[in-house]
Design a protein around this motif. Structure first.
Motif, PDB file in Angstrom:
ATOM      1  N   ALA A  72       0.836  -1.204   0.000  1.00  0.00           N
ATOM      2  CA  ALA A  72       0.000   0.000   0.000  1.00  0.00           C
ATOM      3  C   ALA A  72       0.870   1.254   0.000  1.00  0.00           C
ATOM      4  N   ALA A  73       1.947   1.249   0.765  1.00  0.00           N
ATOM      5  CA  ALA A  73       2.855   2.395   0.802  1.00  0.00           C
ATOM      6  C   ALA A  73       3.530   2.582  -0.548  1.00  0.00           C
ATOM      7  N   ALA A  74       3.955   1.493  -1.161  1.00  0.00           N
ATOM      8  CA  ALA A  74       4.608   1.582  -2.471  1.00  0.00           C
ATOM      9  C   ALA A  74       3.669   2.179  -3.515  1.00  0.00           C
ATOM     10  N   GLU A  75       2.380   1.817  -3.460  1.00  0.00           N
ATOM     11  CA  GLU A  75       1.401   2.378  -4.399  1.00  0.00           C
ATOM     12  C   GLU A  75       1.273   3.891  -4.222  1.00  0.00           C
ATOM     13  N   GLN A  76       1.190   4.345  -2.974  1.00  0.00           N
ATOM     14  CA  GLN A  76       1.072   5.779  -2.704  1.00  0.00           C
ATOM     15  C   GLN A  76       2.325   6.527  -3.165  1.00  0.00           C
ATOM     16  N   CYS A  77       3.480   5.941  -2.936  1.00  0.00           N
ATOM     17  CA  CYS A  77       4.742   6.557  -3.349  1.00  0.00           C
ATOM     18  C   CYS A  77       4.842   6.633  -4.873  1.00  0.00           C
ATOM     19  N   ALA A  78       4.414   5.589  -5.543  1.00  0.00           N
ATOM     20  CA  ALA A  78       4.432   5.583  -7.008  1.00  0.00           C
ATOM     21  C   ALA A  78       3.482   6.646  -7.559  1.00  0.00           C
ATOM     22  N   LEU A  79       2.349   6.841  -6.904  1.00  0.00           N
ATOM     23  CA  LEU A  79       1.407   7.871  -7.334  1.00  0.00           C
ATOM     24  C   LEU A  79       2.027   9.271  -7.192  1.00  0.00           C
ATOM     25  N   THR A  80       2.706   9.524  -6.085  1.00  0.00           N
ATOM     26  CA  THR A  80       3.404  10.810  -5.919  1.00  0.00           C
ATOM     27  C   THR A  80       4.394  11.024  -7.057  1.00  0.00           C
ATOM     28  N   HIS A  81       5.173  10.003  -7.360  1.00  0.00           N
ATOM     29  CA  HIS A  81       6.186  10.130  -8.419  1.00  0.00           C
ATOM     30  C   HIS A  81       5.528  10.369  -9.780  1.00  0.00           C
ATOM     31  N   ARG A  82       4.415   9.699 -10.045  1.00  0.00           N
ATOM     32  CA  ARG A  82       3.717   9.922 -11.322  1.00  0.00           C
ATOM     33  C   ARG A  82       3.212  11.359 -11.425  1.00  0.00           C
ATOM     34  N   TRP A  83       2.772  11.948 -10.310  1.00  0.00           N
ATOM     35  CA  TRP A  83       2.361  13.354 -10.326  1.00  0.00           C
ATOM     36  C   TRP A  83       3.559  14.248 -10.648  1.00  0.00           C
ATOM     37  N   VAL A 101      -0.163  32.472  -9.793  1.00  0.00           N
ATOM     38  CA  VAL A 101       0.105  31.283 -10.602  1.00  0.00           C
ATOM     39  C   VAL A 101       1.605  31.149 -10.809  1.00  0.00           C
ATOM     40  N   VAL A 102       2.120  29.948 -10.534  1.00  0.00           N
ATOM     41  CA  VAL A 102       3.544  29.644 -10.669  1.00  0.00           C
ATOM     42  C   VAL A 102       3.707  28.579 -11.739  1.00  0.00           C
ATOM     43  N   ASN A 103       4.759  28.704 -12.531  1.00  0.00           N
ATOM     44  CA  ASN A 103       5.134  27.682 -13.508  1.00  0.00           C
ATOM     45  C   ASN A 103       6.594  27.328 -13.316  1.00  0.00           C
ATOM     46  N   PHE A 104       6.897  26.053 -13.386  1.00  0.00           N
ATOM     47  CA  PHE A 104       8.289  25.612 -13.370  1.00  0.00           C
ATOM     48  C   PHE A 104       8.771  25.547 -14.810  1.00  0.00           C
ATOM     49  N   ASP A 105      10.029  25.930 -15.031  1.00  0.00           N
ATOM     50  CA  ASP A 105      10.606  25.823 -16.371  1.00  0.00           C
ATOM     51  C   ASP A 105      10.897  24.370 -16.721  1.00  0.00           C
ATOM     52  N   TYR A 106      11.289  23.612 -15.730  1.00  0.00           N
ATOM     53  CA  TYR A 106      11.520  22.183 -15.925  1.00  0.00           C
ATOM     54  C   TYR A 106      11.525  21.478 -14.579  1.00  0.00           C
ATOM     55  N   VAL A 107      11.327  20.177 -14.630  1.00  0.00           N
ATOM     56  CA  VAL A 107      11.449  19.292 -13.475  1.00  0.00           C
ATOM     57  C   VAL A 107      12.265  18.095 -13.945  1.00  0.00           C
ATOM     58  N   THR A 108      13.364  17.812 -13.256  1.00  0.00           N
ATOM     59  CA  THR A 108      14.168  16.632 -13.577  1.00  0.00           C
ATOM     60  C   THR A 108      14.205  15.704 -12.370  1.00  0.00           C
ATOM     61  N   VAL A 109      14.292  14.425 -12.633  1.00  0.00           N
ATOM     62  CA  VAL A 109      14.423  13.445 -11.556  1.00  0.00           C
ATOM     63  C   VAL A 109      15.914  13.296 -11.278  1.00  0.00           C
ATOM     64  N   VAL A 110      16.327  13.745 -10.099  1.00  0.00           N
ATOM     65  CA  VAL A 110      17.729  13.655  -9.694  1.00  0.00           C
ATOM     66  C   VAL A 110      17.978  12.332  -8.987  1.00  0.00           C
ATOM     67  N   GLU A 111      16.991  11.890  -8.219  1.00  0.00           N
ATOM     68  CA  GLU A 111      17.088  10.622  -7.494  1.00  0.00           C
ATOM     69  C   GLU A 111      15.702   9.999  -7.471  1.00  0.00           C
ATOM     70  N   SER A 112      15.573   8.846  -8.074  1.00  0.00           N
ATOM     71  CA  SER A 112      14.281   8.157  -8.127  1.00  0.00           C
ATOM     72  C   SER A 112      13.832   7.741  -6.726  1.00  0.00           C
ATOM     73  N   PRO A 113      12.515   7.547  -6.546  1.00  0.00           N
ATOM     74  CA  PRO A 113      12.005   7.177  -5.220  1.00  0.00           C
ATOM     75  C   PRO A 113      12.635   5.880  -4.708  1.00  0.00           C
ATOM     76  N   HIS A 114      13.004   5.923  -3.427  1.00  0.00           N
ATOM     77  CA  HIS A 114      13.579   4.736  -2.778  1.00  0.00           C
ATOM     78  C   HIS A 114      13.234   4.780  -1.284  1.00  0.00           C
ATOM     79  N   TRP A 115      13.217   3.597  -0.676  1.00  0.00           N
ATOM     80  CA  TRP A 115      12.885   3.487   0.744  1.00  0.00           C
ATOM     81  C   TRP A 115      13.979   4.115   1.590  1.00  0.00           C
ATOM     82  N   VAL A 116      13.561   4.870   2.601  1.00  0.00           N
ATOM     83  CA  VAL A 116      14.482   5.425   3.592  1.00  0.00           C
ATOM     84  C   VAL A 116      13.846   5.280   4.972  1.00  0.00           C
ATOM     85  N   GLN A 117      14.684   5.291   5.996  1.00  0.00           N
ATOM     86  CA  GLN A 117      14.192   5.274   7.363  1.00  0.00           C
ATOM     87  C   GLN A 117      13.536   6.613   7.682  1.00  0.00           C
ATOM     88  N   PHE A 118      12.521   6.575   8.510  1.00  0.00           N
ATOM     89  CA  PHE A 118      11.868   7.793   8.981  1.00  0.00           C
ATOM     90  C   PHE A 118      11.910   7.774  10.497  1.00  0.00           C
TER      91      PHE A 118
END
Length: 139
Positions: A72-83, A101-118
């Protein structure tokens, strides 16, 4: 001497507004905030005032209730990344709370989603990092 009347929009405020369309999102979280939750942080970056451009690096943490399980957590995280990928492909308008109204010129993925301790062991967390391009706007 006067301050420059231009600067970059607040990347944390803009991403919080954008991902707020998905779920509760902010730059801080209290223990009472419901999960899932997106936690946004500006990690720094650089600016070129002569060109009127900023390039912040941001972290996006998706926090989920550990009792619901990793799938379930992985699904939610994947949804965030898809947004975030949607934003990278289409540079959607982001309307802030005050109506700006704000616009970004670009968005790049610097580090893909991965599990971390919280720090809260009842929370599962995936972290991703994105580079955001912001042209200066009038302050």
């Amino acid at each position: 001497m006067t301050a420059l009347d231009q600067g970059p929009d607040d990347v944390e405020e803009a991403l919080s507004a954008y991902l707020g369309g998905l779920r509760r999102t902010a730059i801080t979280r209290s223990i009472d905030d419901p999960l899932p939750f997106n936690l946004i942080r500006n990690l720094g970056g650089d600016e070129n005032p002569e060109l009127g451009f900023a390039d912040p690096l941001v972290s996006v943490r998706t926090l989920c209730d550990k009792s619901l399980g990793e799938d379930a957590a992985a699904e939610q995280c994947a949804l965030t990344h898809r947004w975030m990928l949607q934003l990278s492909r289409h540079q959607d308008d982001i309307t802030l709370e005050g109506g700006k109204v704000v616009n970004f010129d670009y968005v790049t993925v610097v580090e893909s989603p991965h599990w971390v301790q919280f720090e809260d062991d009842r929370v599962l967390c995936k972290l991703a990092r994105y580079g955001i391009g912001l042209s200066y706007t009038t302050v």
